[in-house]
Design an enzyme around this catalytic site. Structure first.
Site, PDB file in Angstrom:
ATOM      1  N   ASP A 152       5.548  -2.285   1.951  1.00  0.00           N
ATOM      2  CA  ASP A 152       5.977  -0.912   1.718  1.00  0.00           C
ATOM      3  C   ASP A 152       7.481  -0.819   1.933  1.00  0.00           C
ATOM      4  OD1 ASP A 152       5.775   1.736   1.072  1.00  0.00           O
ATOM      5  OD2 ASP A 152       4.698   2.338   2.880  1.00  0.00           O
ATOM      6  N   CYS A 199      -4.186   6.181  -1.607  1.00  0.00           N
ATOM      7  CA  CYS A 199      -4.063   6.575  -0.204  1.00  0.00           C
ATOM      8  C   CYS A 199      -3.642   8.039  -0.061  1.00  0.00           C
ATOM      9  CB  CYS A 199      -3.040   5.666   0.493  1.00  0.00           C
ATOM     10  SG  CYS A 199      -3.097   5.767   2.300  1.00  0.00           S
TER      11      CYS A 199
END
Length: 223
Positions: free
Chosen positions: A133, A9
Site C-alpha cells: 500500500d 475493502c
C-alpha cells in the site's frame, strides 16, 4: 492462466457487500479502526460478514489494536483473515494466533525505492501475504499509488505471483497496468470503487473486476 484474486475493502452497507459479491470479489474487507471513515464495529462486521456466501473470505483490518479488540473481531467473524495495517511487529501479528496479511506502507514517489521491501517480507515471513500500500496519513484508503517499478518483483523473497497483494490507489482505469507490472497474487481496492468514503459504487466494482480479468487474459497471451 493465473487468476488474480480480488479483495474489495472498506464496506459498510449490506447493499455494497451484496454488490461486491455479485461483481466477483474473492474477499471482502471490513475496517475495524475507529479513526477511519470506513470504520465498522466488530458487531457490525459480523452482521455484514454473515451475508457472504461460501468461498468469499471476510478480512478484518486492524491498526495498532489491542489484543482484546482483535479478539472481539475474531469472535464476531470467526472465519476471518486478519490484516494488520499499523505499526505491528511480527510478534504482535503472531499473537492473534490467526492467519494474517501484513501491510507494507511504501512512500509514494521516488523515495519509495528506499523502502527495504525484501527485508520487510523476510521479517513478516509468517504472513500469508504482504499487502503493498502507499504510505498515506490515515492508514490506507487514500487513493495514492507507489512506484510499481521500484522493486524486483521476481525476487524469491517477494514471489509476487503467490505472496503479494497490490493495493494503493487502484481504480478500474489503472489496475490492468498495475497487474501487468507487478504480477501479484491479488489486488485490493477501496477508494477506487467508491462514490464517497465507505459508500461503494456497484458499476465501479463491476468495472474493476472486468479490468482485472482483462489483465489476466492479456498476461496469459504468448509474448
Amino acid at each position: 492462466m493465473h487468476r488474480t484474486r480480488i479483495k474489495i475493502c472498506g464496506l459498510t452497507r449490506e447493499s455494497d457487500v451484496d454488490a461486491a459479491v455479485h461483481a466477483g470479489a474473492d474477499a471482502i474487507g471490513f475496517v475495524l479502526y475507529a479513526q477511519s471513515p470506513r470504520f465498522v464495529s466488530p458487531e457490525r462486521a459480523g452482521e455484514l460478514a454473515n451475508r457472504l456466501p461460501p468461498f468469499v473470505t471476510p478480512v478484518l483490518l486492524f491498526v495498532n489494536a489491542s489484543r482484546e479488540f482483535i479478539a472481539q473481531g475474531v469472535a464476531a467473524v470467526p472465519n476471518a483473515l486478519l490484516q494488520f495495517h499499523g505499526d505491528e511487529t511480527p510478534a504482535d501479528c503472531a499473537a492473534a494466533g490467526r492467519p494474517f496479511l501484513r501491510a507494507a506502507r511504501i512512500p509514494p514517489g521516488p523515495v519509495g525505492a528506499g523502502f527495504d521491501l525484501i527485508k520487510y517480507a523476510s521479517d513478516f515471513a509468517a504472513a500469508q501475504a504482504i499487502l503493498l500500500d502507499a504510505h498515506v496519513e490515515g492508514y490506507g484508503g487514500g487513493g495514492q499509488s507507489f512506484d510499481w517499478n521500484a522493486f524486483p518483483w521476481s525476487h524469491p523473497q517477494l514471489n509476487a505471483s503467490s505472496r503479494l497483494v497490490l493495493s494503493g490507489g487502484l481504480t478500474p482505469a489503472n489496475v490492468t497496468d498495475g497487474i501487468s507490472r507487478v504480477r501479484p497474487w491479488a489486488v485490493d481496492v477501496s477508494s477506487g470503487v467508491e462514490v464517497s468514503k465507505g459508500i461503494k459504487d456497484p458499476d465501479k466494482m463491476l468495472a474493476f473486476v472486468a479490468a482485472v480479468r482483462a489483465a489476466d487474459a492479456q498476461n496469459s497471451r504468448p509474448s
